[in-house]
Design a protein around this motif. Structure first.
Motif, PDB file in Angstrom:
ATOM      1  N   UNK A   1       9.147  -2.730   9.365  1.00  0.00           N
ATOM      2  CA  UNK A   1       8.660  -1.656  10.231  1.00  0.00           C
ATOM      3  C   UNK A   1       8.894  -0.281   9.640  1.00  0.00           C
ATOM      4  N   UNK A   2       9.900  -0.130   8.775  1.00  0.00           N
ATOM      5  CA  UNK A   2      10.187   1.176   8.189  1.00  0.00           C
ATOM      6  C   UNK A   2       9.240   1.538   7.055  1.00  0.00           C
ATOM      7  N   UNK A   3       8.440   0.605   6.586  1.00  0.00           N
ATOM      8  CA  UNK A   3       7.505   0.885   5.499  1.00  0.00           C
ATOM      9  C   UNK A   3       6.301   1.659   6.015  1.00  0.00           C
TER      10      UNK A   3
ATOM     11  N   UNK B   1       9.096 -12.628   9.619  1.00  0.00           N
ATOM     12  CA  UNK B   1       8.806 -11.293   9.092  1.00  0.00           C
ATOM     13  C   UNK B   1       8.166 -10.470  10.202  1.00  0.00           C
ATOM     14  N   UNK B   2       8.665  -9.255  10.373  1.00  0.00           N
ATOM     15  CA  UNK B   2       8.095  -8.356  11.370  1.00  0.00           C
ATOM     16  C   UNK B   2       7.362  -7.230  10.663  1.00  0.00           C
ATOM     17  N   UNK B   3       6.074  -7.082  10.959  1.00  0.00           N
ATOM     18  CA  UNK B   3       5.256  -6.010  10.427  1.00  0.00           C
ATOM     19  C   UNK B   3       4.208  -5.631  11.453  1.00  0.00           C
ATOM     20  N   UNK B   4       3.928  -4.351  11.535  1.00  0.00           N
ATOM     21  CA  UNK B   4       2.982  -3.813  12.514  1.00  0.00           C
ATOM     22  C   UNK B   4       3.357  -4.247  13.935  1.00  0.00           C
ATOM     23  N   UNK B   5       4.680  -4.297  14.191  1.00  0.00           N
ATOM     24  CA  UNK B   5       5.232  -4.633  15.510  1.00  0.00           C
ATOM     25  C   UNK B   5       4.859  -6.047  15.962  1.00  0.00           C
ATOM     26  N   UNK B   6       4.558  -6.921  15.027  1.00  0.00           N
ATOM     27  CA  UNK B   6       4.261  -8.323  15.311  1.00  0.00           C
ATOM     28  C   UNK B   6       5.109  -9.174  14.376  1.00  0.00           C
ATOM     29  N   UNK B   7       5.589 -10.283  14.878  1.00  0.00           N
ATOM     30  CA  UNK B   7       6.423 -11.174  14.082  1.00  0.00           C
ATOM     31  C   UNK B   7       5.621 -12.391  13.642  1.00  0.00           C
ATOM     32  N   UNK B   8       5.755 -12.694  12.359  1.00  0.00           N
ATOM     33  CA  UNK B   8       5.048 -13.821  11.754  1.00  0.00           C
ATOM     34  C   UNK B   8       6.058 -14.750  11.100  1.00  0.00           C
TER      35      UNK B   8
ATOM     36  N   UNK C   1       8.316  -0.810  -2.108  1.00  0.00           N
ATOM     37  CA  UNK C   1       9.407  -0.741  -1.139  1.00  0.00           C
ATOM     38  C   UNK C   1       9.604  -2.110  -0.495  1.00  0.00           C
ATOM     39  N   UNK C   2      10.859  -2.459  -0.293  1.00  0.00           N
ATOM     40  CA  UNK C   2      11.201  -3.753   0.292  1.00  0.00           C
ATOM     41  C   UNK C   2      11.659  -3.561   1.724  1.00  0.00           C
ATOM     42  N   UNK C   3      11.645  -4.664   2.476  1.00  0.00           N
ATOM     43  CA  UNK C   3      12.120  -4.641   3.842  1.00  0.00           C
ATOM     44  C   UNK C   3      13.620  -4.837   3.911  1.00  0.00           C
ATOM     45  N   UNK C   4      14.121  -4.944   5.109  1.00  0.00           N
ATOM     46  CA  UNK C   4      15.552  -5.113   5.334  1.00  0.00           C
ATOM     47  C   UNK C   4      15.780  -6.310   6.248  1.00  0.00           C
TER      48      UNK C   4
END
Length: 295
Positions: A229-231, A162-169, A200-203
């Motif tokens: 990232x689009x959220x 999962x990528x969020x806040x430009x970091x991948x977990x 909202x969901x991710x892609x």
């Protein structure tokens, strides 16, 4: 002789009743960590021994699992000493004769060099792991069901990136099964998922196999990533804190367990790299294609 009923606040002999005051655990408003003390205890996924999670002094770093007991500082190398102050772990000694040590340096399931003076403790942890396995209380990762067989029927990663806040977990379970870590009023863990129906969901997308933006990718290698990232920024913070929309709006609610996010490393987590976008079912899709090909 007629007995006189005693007061509810005194015993039969007239002595006062010392009723224990029931106190509930609370998180200080000025505290750095929102994790409940009872939620810091966990077990290592690789060896099954007990660990304690602590936030680091650097808030940008991930939480560190420490050995639950203090050790004599003379037995631990200077660069491996940690100490805990006000619920925060600091990577240095505090000047006393005791210190803490990360569990990764003692985990018997990892092939790491053992420091001088810690071999006895590591062997004791290995014996405890064997006892847990013999008693059926712990199943090592090598003996667990193959995740690839389950993913062959339903093309969904068991541990997605999962990528969020430009970091991948690296998540601990599929995206649809990630639960909120907050504590409810009944002192149990919230059962609401992060992927709320009204949120909202991710892609799902294919990205270069890197740990984070700006790092070099593996040669000619792409992987499936659940991109958030689009959220909005607040929504990405909610995902990183692993809280449902209801508990994200109530920051005073404490955490009952640590978030399941693990910083993704393409070299350490190469078995979790998938090069195909998730679908509902491979078998169904292949069956429909065969039927369409028939005259």
């Amino acid at each position: 002789m007629r007995s006189t009923p005693s007061s509810s606040a005194r015993h039969w002999d007239g002595s006062p009743v010392a009723a224990p005051v029931r106190r509930s655990l609370r998180v200080s408003h000025g505290g750095t960590s929102r994790l409940m003390r009872c939620g810091q205890h966990s077990r290592c996924h690789e060896c099954g021994n007990r660990i304690e999670w602590y936030h680091r002094s650097d808030p940008q770093m991930a939480m560190v699992p420490l050995h639950p007991h203090e050790l004599p500082a003379a037995r631990v190398p200077a660069d491996c000493r940690w100490h805990v102050s006000s619920g925060i772990a600091h990577p240095a000694g505090d000047g006393s004769g005791w210190c803490r040590i990360p569990h990764a340096l003692l985990c018997p399931a990892r092939n790491v060099p053992t420091a001088a003076g810690l071999g006895t403790l590591r062997r004791a942890l290995a014996v405890h792991t064997r006892r847990l396995i013999d008693a059926g209380a712990f199943i090592p990762p090598t003996a667990r069901p193959d995740e690839a067989a389950a993913e062959s029927a339903v093309c969904r990663p068991a541990r997605p990136v999962v990528q969020l806040l430009y970091v991948r977990y690296l998540a601990a379970c599929p995206v649809e099964e990630i639960r909120c870590v907050a504590q409810t009023r009944r002192r149990s863990r919230c059962a609401q998922p992060l992927l709320a129906p009204d949120a909202s969901a991710g892609t799902w997308t294919l990205m270069p196999a890197t740990a984070a933006t700006g790092q070099l990718a593996l040669p000619a290698d792409v992987m499936t990533v659940y991109d958030l990232s689009a959220l909005p920024y607040a929504e990405q913070l909610r995902w990183r804190a692993q809280r449902c929309p209801q508990h994200a709006a109530t920051p005073s609610a404490p955490d009952l367990t640590v978030p399941d996010w693990e910083p993704f490393d393409p070299l350490l987590h190469r078995e979790h790299i998938h090069t195909r976008l998730p679908t509902r079912s491979r078998t169904r899709a292949s069956g429909r294609s065969r039927k369409a090909a028939q005259p």
